[in-house]
Design a protein around this motif. Structure first.
Motif, mmCIF file in Angstrom:
data_model
loop_
_atom_site.group_PDB
_atom_site.id
_atom_site.type_symbol
_atom_site.label_atom_id
_atom_site.label_comp_id
_atom_site.label_asym_id
_atom_site.label_seq_id
_atom_site.Cartn_x
_atom_site.Cartn_y
_atom_site.Cartn_z
ATOM 1 N N ARG A 40 0.854 -1.193 0.000
ATOM 2 C CA ARG A 40 0.000 0.000 0.000
ATOM 3 C C ARG A 40 0.887 1.240 0.000
ATOM 4 N N PHE A 41 0.571 2.182 -0.889
ATOM 5 C CA PHE A 41 1.292 3.452 -0.988
ATOM 6 C C PHE A 41 0.247 4.559 -1.043
ATOM 7 N N GLY A 42 -0.121 5.085 0.118
ATOM 8 C CA GLY A 42 -1.157 6.103 0.152
ATOM 9 C C GLY A 42 -2.458 5.567 -0.416
ATOM 10 N N ASP A 43 -2.978 6.217 -1.455
ATOM 11 C CA ASP A 43 -4.237 5.800 -2.069
ATOM 12 C C ASP A 43 -4.084 4.585 -2.978
ATOM 13 N N LEU A 44 -2.872 4.173 -3.236
ATOM 14 C CA LEU A 44 -2.602 3.093 -4.188
ATOM 15 C C LEU A 44 -2.358 1.773 -3.466
ATOM 16 N N GLY A 45 -3.079 0.738 -3.902
ATOM 17 C CA GLY A 45 -2.847 -0.604 -3.407
ATOM 18 C C GLY A 45 -2.410 -1.506 -4.544
ATOM 19 N N ILE A 46 -1.463 -2.383 -4.261
ATOM 20 C CA ILE A 46 -0.941 -3.299 -5.280
ATOM 21 C C ILE A 46 -1.078 -4.723 -4.767
#
Length: 217
Positions: A110-116
């Motif tokens: 997870r990077f802020g609003d981004l999930g991978i």
């Protein structure tokens, strides 16, 4: 990284390094000659240190973890935040084990609003393996369920998983495995940004994208 920051995301699959086993890709065509040097040069020309580089499988020809070390070290020294998954040739990577190598991550992240999220995937030829990979993908997607933006990475083409990706709200999916000199029937599985069931898909096998990380988001 704060929630207001959305990093650039690039992808490059099938690096197939073989430093630890003295194996090259030369026999697969002229485009593969000295391909590690191509990847190194073009990554530094393309990526910044705050960018994310997704590496969807077939990182190394190694069959044992120790043999893979020089290949992983090479990847770790590329610019950006590197996230890799297992491919069908990554025999050195034990199933269900986290990568745990300095400078390299694996999903979910997870990077802020981004999930991978991600998993290796599979085709329809072995239903029991496909079912297992679907469960692994479901688990990875559940870990990023509250992320406003979701990206998935697979090694195999995403077609058997599109229902899961779409239901989870995944916007982009990257994958590899299908090389330039693949079987003719596999060409139908190559996506260059097409939208499938609401998911924008990219085949990023490195020989298909000129060994240059492709920006997808």
């Amino acid at each position: 990284m704060s929630n207001s920051t959305f990093p650039r995301v690039f992808a490059l699959a099938d690096t197939h390094f073989g430093f630890g086993v003295n194996k090259t890709m030369h026999r697969f065509g002229a485009e593969w000659w000295h391909h590690p040097e191509k990847i190194l040069r073009r990554a530094w020309q393309t990526l910044g240190n705050d960018d994310i580089l997704l590496i969807p499988g077939d990182l190394s020809w190694a069959t044992k973890p120790k043999q893979a070390l020089p290949d992983l070290e090479f990847l770790a020294l590329l610019p950006g935040i590197k996230i890799g998954i297992k491919g069908n040739h990554d025999y050195w990577w034990e199933s269900d084990k986290r990568l745990k190598f300095p400078g390299l991550l694996d999903p979910p992240q997870r990077f802020g609003d981004l999930g991978i999220a991600g998993t290796r995937g599979w085709d329809l030829s072995k239903p029991e393996i496909l079912a297992r990979e679907r469960k692994r993908l479901e688990k990875s997607l559940a870990a990023i369920a509250d992320a406003p933006v979701k990206i998935a990475m697979l090694h195999y083409p995403p077609h058997p998983f599109l229902d899961l990706l779409s239901a989870a709200g995944v916007s982009h999916c990257v994958y590899g495995h299908v090389h330039l000199r693949s079987f003719l029937e596999d060409e139908a599985l190559v996506c260059n940004g097409e939208e499938l069931e609401g998911v924008r898909c990219y085949c990023v096998a490195c020989d298909r994208i000129n060994f240059t990380p492709l920006q997808i988001a």
